[in-house]
Design an enzyme around this catalytic site. Structure first.
Site, short mmCIF file in Angstrom:
data_model
loop_
_atom_site.label_atom_id
_atom_site.label_comp_id
_atom_site.label_asym_id
_atom_site.label_seq_id
_atom_site.Cartn_x
_atom_site.Cartn_y
_atom_site.Cartn_z
N LYS B 116 0.81 -1.22 0.00
CA LYS B 116 0.00 0.00 0.00
C LYS B 116 0.84 1.27 0.00
CE LYS B 116 -3.23 -2.52 -0.46
NZ LYS B 116 -4.09 -3.38 0.26
N GLU B 200 -2.79 6.89 8.04
CA GLU B 200 -3.53 7.76 7.12
C GLU B 200 -4.52 8.58 7.93
OE1 GLU B 200 -5.79 5.46 4.34
OE2 GLU B 200 -4.07 5.04 3.05
N HIS B 235 -15.89 -4.37 7.29
CA HIS B 235 -15.08 -3.92 6.16
C HIS B 235 -15.29 -4.77 4.92
CE1 HIS B 235 -13.01 -1.17 8.82
NE2 HIS B 235 -12.76 -2.16 9.64
N ARG B 292 -7.47 -7.68 -9.78
CA ARG B 292 -8.17 -8.94 -10.09
C ARG B 292 -9.58 -8.62 -10.55
NH1 ARG B 292 -11.43 -8.24 -5.54
NH2 ARG B 292 -10.27 -7.64 -3.71
#
Lengths: 181, 495
Positions: B116, B200, B235, B292
């Site tokens: 990430k 973040e 999530h 994907r």
């Protein structure tokens, strides 16, 4: 003649007043309902209740059936039979008294050994079902006397994964069927 | 074009991929574990090979066995589906080395986008807006505290190798940060074998909006418009739709351009998804690229008319894209509901078991990508997804109505499903108004229980089921061979 059915936690007395081939009159609290029916398959029944058609989808036996009506499931039980049939069917939110998984699962990690002292709430065994891990905890303060599984075992609800001997104290009686009274 | 494709996956997605293969005249090879001998993808494949033990590491995640299966069956390409090895750069690289075509991006791209922090660096360099935060993983608590102060609380701890919410923590204030970093790092190490974390800015009420992209090996990139996937539990998305109720033509243009820039910056090839968070003030931020085929790809197929799996195969075979951005138009509105084996009335706890009975909805604009059938035993070893119900209609309101009715018609007996919950979400005013944010379930359905409005009908059905006999088992010695009268078959009566 009457049934005493239980839907969720509500008892519903139903009187079957008249029954003929494919027709019945059922009375709820004095209110009669005319029902015509046709069994489509083992799990599907077509109903015409006071002239209005609907379909019911059903699985289960006399003790407990799941009835799905327009997408909504109802758990329907015979209130007179259900008392002795409700063991081991609680979800994970219920307070466990034994180290047993809430659903069919696989043992991922065993966190204690025989002879270990545990306090109530201590993590004992981690199981996984469908990629979700659940930590089974000690139901009371005590000593681990036996581990009945190894990592990788497939286990079922009701199966005791670890025996824990409770610390000496006032003996409390097992209270099965408490929630059904 | 390929002659034979091995699908290294299971259930509904393996079946969906094989459907397109068949349409294109390509032979299919299914793989299965001991738990999946009778799974749908095995039943429908031209060939099927057993990988062995049900445990994923021994079967669907076992690279050596899968490569050997491709060799044995003479497959020339491997489609990884989603999950399992779909975003595993080592697997893609191994395919490349073995001369097998991996239907997905090059291993280098998977690897770079899988980290990430590297992905954030790539996007920043290309002018794609990223969520304010760190572009390097960090383990020193002192540095993390300083970074968090600079970003401003609340902050979100994320795993560099992250996914699926593992290693994620929301931290509201400085005194919670230290402990949260330690536990997030340890969770990430357990889940990904890599405990790297970074911080973040935490957006409190964003929408999750993603763009489907297609990139060929000749440098052409298009996007197939957006999907909104804000309705999530743990999530994980459960309802997706396209177009997003928050989208305007101007915003779509800006976000679509950013998605294409993201694909180009990373050297992307094949189908992928660029995920963004859209903040309430209209600013959007790059989240990640899913390298994907996405679970929710069918809604895009429903509104654009494009078969994304077919595009994947064409791209993997080296063919140029046959569509221009200007040709891509969405028509109407599509919604997907994920049908998991889980109990929505009990915190979405998994509910494995045997499918006793099922009846799929049908009608105009209804598609069910389904991995189960009556009698199928849903294994405990894998993801709980049973099927994906997708509808399309002329506009959002009609699509919502169509979905509600399709859900009501969808019967699955034997395991619990979120169907009654999904119906209530779709009927809710907040959903109808398009007020879909990632906190939707916690905000509107924190402790949902099914509303059981028709208890009398349920009681009637119970009694008739007891008294009417079973169709397949006629009552013995019954005159005329019909069902026994209630008086002959009476069950638990109270005289």
């Amino acid at each position: 003649m009457e049934y005493r059915l239980k839907v969720d936690d509500t008892i519903i007395p139903v009187e079957v007043k008249k029954a003929e081939t494919n027709t019945m009159t059922l009375s709820f609290d004095g209110k009669a309902r005319n029902v015509q029916y046709s069994r489509i398959s083992d799990n599907q029944i077509h109903l015409i209740i006071d002239g209005v058609g609907t379909q019911a989808f059903i699985a289960g036996d006399g003790d407990e059936k799941t009835v799905i009506l327009r997408g909504v499931p109802y758990e329907v039980r015979d209130a007179d039979l259900s008392r002795q049939t409700r063991r081991g069917k609680r979800g994970p939110s219920a307070m466990p008294r034994e180290v047993t998984p809430p659903t069919p699962s696989i043992v991922v990690r065993i966190l204690v050994a025989e002879g270990d002292r545990v306090n109530k709430g201590d993590a004992v065994i981690v199981v996984t079902a469908m990629k979700m891990e659940t930590t089974l905890t000690a139901p009371f303060d005590g000593t681990v006397t036996k581990i009945n599984v190894v990592e990788g075992d497939k286990v079922m609800p009701g199966q005791i994964l670890a025996d824990i001997e409770k610390d000496e104290e006032e003996p409390t009686e097992e209270q099965d069927g408490l929630a059904d009274s | 074009m390929f002659k034979k494709i091995l699908v290294a996956n299971r259930g509904e997605i393996a079946r969906r991929i094989m459907n397109t293969c068949r349409e294109m005249g390509i032979k299919t090879v299914a793989l299965y574990s001991d738990a999946d001998r009778d799974a749908v993808h095995v039943l429908e494949a031209d060939q099927a090979l057993c990988l062995g033990d049900a445990e994923p590491a021994a079967s669907y995640l076992n690279i050596d066995k899968i490569i050997a299966a491709a060799r044995e069956t003479g497959a020339d390409a491997i489609h990884p589906g989603y999950g399992f090895l779909a975003e595993n750069a080592d697997f893609a690289e191994r395919c490349e080395q073995e001369g097998l075509v991996f239907i997905g991006p090059p291993s280098r791209v998977i690897s770079e986008l899988g980290d990430k922090t590297i992905a954030r660096q790539t996007m920043t360099k290309s002018g794609v807006p990223v969520i304010p935060g760190m572009n390097h993983p960090e383990s020193d608590p002192e540095v993390l505290v300083r970074e968090a102060d600079a970003i401003g609380y609340p902050v979100l701890i994320k795993a560099a190798a992250g996914g699926g919410g593992k290693g994620m923590r929301v931290v509201a204030s400085a005194d919670e940060l230290h402990d949260a970093c330690i536990s997030a790092s340890s969770e990430a190490a357990g889940a990904f074998g890599n405990g790297s974390i970074y911080l973040e800015k935490y957006l409190t009420r964003p929408r999750h909006i993603e763009f489907q992209i297609l990139a060929d090996s000749h440098g052409n990139v298009v996007h197939l418009l957006e999907r909104e996937c804000s309705i999530q539990r743990r999530h994980q998305k459960i309802i997706e739709e396209t177009p997003s109720p928050a989208m305007t033509p101007e915003l779509r243009k800006k976000m679509g351009d950013a998605a294409i820039a993201a694909a180009q910056a990373s050297g992307y090839v094949n189908a992928g998804t660029v995920e963004f968070l859209l903040d309430e003030d209209g600013s959007f931020y790059f989240l990640e690229v899913n390298t994907r085929l996405q679970v929710e790809h069918p809604i895009t197929e429903m509104t654009t008319g494009i078969d994304i799996v077919r595009c994947q195969l064409e791209i993997a075979a080296g063919n140029p894209l046959s569509i221009d951005q200007k040709d891509i138009k969405g028509r109407g509105h599509a919604i997907e509901c994920r049908i998991y084996a889980e109990d929505p009335g009990n915190d979405f706890f998994p509910s494995p078991g045997k499918i006793v009975f099922m009846k799929e909805p049908s009608g105009p604009g209804i598609r069910n990508d389904c991995g189960i059938y009556s009698g199928f035993q849903v294994p405990v070893e894998y993801d709980p997804i049973l099927s994906k119900l997708i509808v399309a209609a002329e506009n959002r309101e009609e699509a919502v109505h169509r979905m509600i009715e399709a859900l009501r018609e969808y019967v699955i007996l034997g395991v619990r499903t979120p169907i009654p919950f999904l119906i209530d979400v779709l009927r809710s005013e907040a959903f109808r108004k398009g007020e879909t944010f990632t906190d939707f379930i916690g905000c509107h359905f924190p402790d949902w229980k099914p509303e059981r409005a028709d208890v009398e009908t349920a009681a009637i059905a119970y009694i008739i089921d007891e008294l009417a006999g079973k169709k397949e088992r006629p009552v013995a010695d019954n005159r005329g061979g019909g069902y026994g009268s209630p008086w002959q078959t009476l069950g638990n009566w109270r005289p």
